[in-house]
Write a protein that holds these residues in place. Sequence first.
Motif, mmCIF file in Angstrom:
data_model
loop_
_atom_site.group_PDB
_atom_site.id
_atom_site.type_symbol
_atom_site.label_atom_id
_atom_site.label_comp_id
_atom_site.label_asym_id
_atom_site.label_seq_id
_atom_site.Cartn_x
_atom_site.Cartn_y
_atom_site.Cartn_z
ATOM 1 N N GLY A 1 0.814 -1.211 0.000
ATOM 2 C CA GLY A 1 0.000 0.000 0.000
ATOM 3 C C GLY A 1 0.845 1.257 0.000
ATOM 4 N N ALA A 2 0.391 2.258 -0.785
ATOM 5 C CA ALA A 2 1.015 3.588 -0.770
ATOM 6 C C ALA A 2 0.098 4.469 0.069
ATOM 7 N N LEU A 3 0.545 4.843 1.258
ATOM 8 C CA LEU A 3 -0.360 5.452 2.227
ATOM 9 C C LEU A 3 -0.317 6.988 2.202
ATOM 10 N N MET A 4 -0.557 7.535 1.007
ATOM 11 C CA MET A 4 -0.605 9.000 0.924
ATOM 12 C C MET A 4 -2.047 9.445 0.676
ATOM 13 N N SER A 5 -2.279 10.743 0.789
ATOM 14 C CA SER A 5 -3.583 11.302 0.423
ATOM 15 C C SER A 5 -3.329 12.482 -0.504
ATOM 16 N N PRO A 6 -4.367 12.971 -1.218
ATOM 17 C CA PRO A 6 -4.145 14.148 -2.070
ATOM 18 C C PRO A 6 -3.614 15.332 -1.260
ATOM 19 N N THR A 7 -4.053 15.450 -0.004
ATOM 20 C CA THR A 7 -3.585 16.562 0.836
ATOM 21 C C THR A 7 -2.093 16.428 1.121
ATOM 22 N N SER A 8 -1.665 15.241 1.541
ATOM 23 C CA SER A 8 -0.243 15.056 1.862
ATOM 24 C C SER A 8 0.611 15.246 0.610
ATOM 25 N N ALA A 9 0.090 14.787 -0.546
ATOM 26 C CA ALA A 9 0.839 14.940 -1.803
ATOM 27 C C ALA A 9 0.988 16.424 -2.148
ATOM 28 N N ASN A 10 -0.111 17.200 -2.001
ATOM 29 C CA ASN A 10 -0.038 18.642 -2.288
ATOM 30 C C ASN A 10 0.886 19.372 -1.330
ATOM 31 N N GLN A 11 1.023 18.851 -0.111
ATOM 32 C CA GLN A 11 1.911 19.493 0.860
ATOM 33 C C GLN A 11 3.363 19.044 0.688
ATOM 34 N N GLY A 12 3.609 18.263 -0.352
ATOM 35 C CA GLY A 12 4.982 17.879 -0.687
ATOM 36 C C GLY A 12 5.534 16.726 0.139
ATOM 37 N N GLU A 13 4.665 16.068 0.912
ATOM 38 C CA GLU A 13 5.117 14.938 1.738
ATOM 39 C C GLU A 13 5.508 13.758 0.849
ATOM 40 N N SER A 14 6.504 13.014 1.280
ATOM 41 C CA SER A 14 6.838 11.789 0.559
ATOM 42 C C SER A 14 5.842 10.700 0.937
ATOM 43 N N ILE A 15 5.866 9.593 0.176
ATOM 44 C CA ILE A 15 4.823 8.564 0.281
ATOM 45 C C ILE A 15 5.293 7.399 1.144
ATOM 46 N N PRO A 16 4.643 7.166 2.307
ATOM 47 C CA PRO A 16 4.998 5.998 3.113
ATOM 48 C C PRO A 16 4.425 4.732 2.464
ATOM 49 N N GLY A 17 5.218 3.702 2.374
ATOM 50 C CA GLY A 17 4.750 2.438 1.801
ATOM 51 C C GLY A 17 4.626 1.375 2.883
ATOM 52 N N ILE A 18 3.750 0.407 2.607
ATOM 53 C CA ILE A 18 3.609 -0.700 3.555
ATOM 54 C C ILE A 18 3.395 -1.998 2.779
ATOM 55 N N CYS A 19 3.761 -3.106 3.391
ATOM 56 C CA CYS A 19 3.513 -4.398 2.752
ATOM 57 C C CYS A 19 3.225 -5.440 3.829
ATOM 58 N N HIS A 20 2.052 -6.057 3.723
ATOM 59 C CA HIS A 20 1.686 -7.153 4.628
ATOM 60 C C HIS A 20 1.764 -8.471 3.858
ATOM 61 N N LEU A 21 2.284 -9.478 4.522
ATOM 62 C CA LEU A 21 2.469 -10.764 3.850
ATOM 63 C C LEU A 21 1.588 -11.838 4.491
ATOM 64 N N VAL A 22 0.981 -12.675 3.648
ATOM 65 C CA VAL A 22 0.185 -13.810 4.129
ATOM 66 C C VAL A 22 0.655 -15.055 3.384
ATOM 67 N N ARG A 23 0.965 -16.115 4.124
ATOM 68 C CA ARG A 23 1.376 -17.366 3.465
ATOM 69 C C ARG A 23 0.156 -18.264 3.293
ATOM 70 N N LEU A 24 -0.055 -18.721 2.043
ATOM 71 C CA LEU A 24 -1.195 -19.583 1.735
ATOM 72 C C LEU A 24 -0.668 -20.924 1.236
ATOM 73 N N GLU A 25 -1.286 -21.998 1.689
ATOM 74 C CA GLU A 25 -0.870 -23.316 1.228
ATOM 75 C C GLU A 25 -2.089 -24.074 0.704
ATOM 76 N N GLY A 26 -1.938 -24.681 -0.468
ATOM 77 C CA GLY A 26 -3.094 -25.307 -1.120
ATOM 78 C C GLY A 26 -2.933 -26.788 -1.337
#
Lengths: 148, 334
Positions: free
Chosen positions: B307-332
């Motif tokens: 996920g890129a956790l920015m908003s239009p407001t934060s982008a307009n204020q020149g903030e950089s974009i915090p990223g996140i990644c959640h992992l789930v292991r699936l077995e079939g």
Amino acid sequence: MKLNRTEYRSLYQKASPSSPSLRNVPAAFVTGGAICALGQALKTLFLQAGLTEQSAAAAVSCALIFLGVALTAARLFEKLAKWAGAGTLVPITGFANAIAAPAMEFKTEGFVLGTCVKMFSIAGPVLTFGISASVLYGLILWLAGGAA
Amino acid sequence: MRRRGDTVFFDEPVWVESCAAVGGKKEGEGPLGARFDEIGPDNRFGQKTWEKAEKRMAELACTHALSKADVSPAAVTCALGGDLLNQCISSAFAMRGLGVPYLGLYGACSTMAEGLLLGAALISGGFADRTLCLASSHFCSAERQYRYPLEYGGQRPPSAQWTATACGAVLLRREKTKIAVTAATAGRIYDPGVTDSANMGAAMAQSAYETLRIYFRDSGTSPGDYDLILTGDLATVGHGLVRQLFAADGRPLGENYRDCGMLLYGPEQDVHAGASGCGCSAAVLCADVLPALAAGRLKTVLFCGTGALMSPTSANQGESIPGICHLVRLEGGR
């Protein structure tokens, strides 16, 4: 691998494709040029119809704005802009599109709070700078005229 | 349930009972089109506004997932859902008719992975018997909130991604099925300083790399141990960066590393770097990956929502974009 921001920036800038200018610039040149040629043709037409130089220029602007809004309403402008890029955006047709597109888009939030509020959300700066510059120019002209 | 580092291992697995994917017209024309449970012919889903269309799509995905499992909403202990719209209105409004206890999530494009992680943890911890995980996005509602009106002629750069009109819903339960959720890693925020919101792949790639690195450390496994490592949605730019980061560590990712943003649309569909939006990874998971796991075509999958956790407001204020990644292991193929 641990990278600082500068190292990461050079990595992702290298990985990010740049706009295909060899294709975009000629397309913009041709379309922008065609719109200007159309404007010139309309001006000649209006002059021949007996309009003064100043009225003909205003009539050309009106006609091109009408064309931009009509193409936006018919949902054709965006398709043309996809090909032409800045060619349609920089001439006055782009200004018309920038007002018509949000006016259409935000219709769902109501006529006043949607269309009327949002229609200047993109073109607002153009109007602000345009009107400010006109006032300033008028003031200078008035002062200069007053001095003369 | 055991915890090692940032990773939770479900020794008693949580199981995937059913899943459903609903998509828009463009998604229906893509390579996964035929695998969706339902395709909206005009993206409007019979509604007057794009927000209502997205809500309708979320309702349809829930209905399909419930009917495929042949359970009523009353059998669901808790629903976990989110979307891209302000205040997550698509998910909340879709829940109006369902009458299920609901927890709203915001993880941008990582929402489905976040929902699976939390849904599995709730079941594993004894707080729920059956959870419904939901994530949706709609191109038209996202454009008007984050970018420009649909008919505006401004063009996007080649690094930009196309928000998918899609929704995925997954039902998790305690009793055994063919697909198990066996581990999950909650991601940390990484912000490598990208301020260009038209280059979200670059903003999120480091998060994906770090979460995967942490997971491999916690689990004592390596990339080659999995049939599929699937990030979503980094698209071509971010996918390439994750490859480069792992290659620099001396353990390059193989052909088993894919990205949802590169799977939803075909090369001729003009989506620039690829797909994005909560619905992209959710739909790729529900339309393609989970059915392949159930059929036994895939055995072990790491599903990594980014996920890129920015908003239009934060982008307009020149903030950089915090990223996140959640992992789930699936077995079939159990």
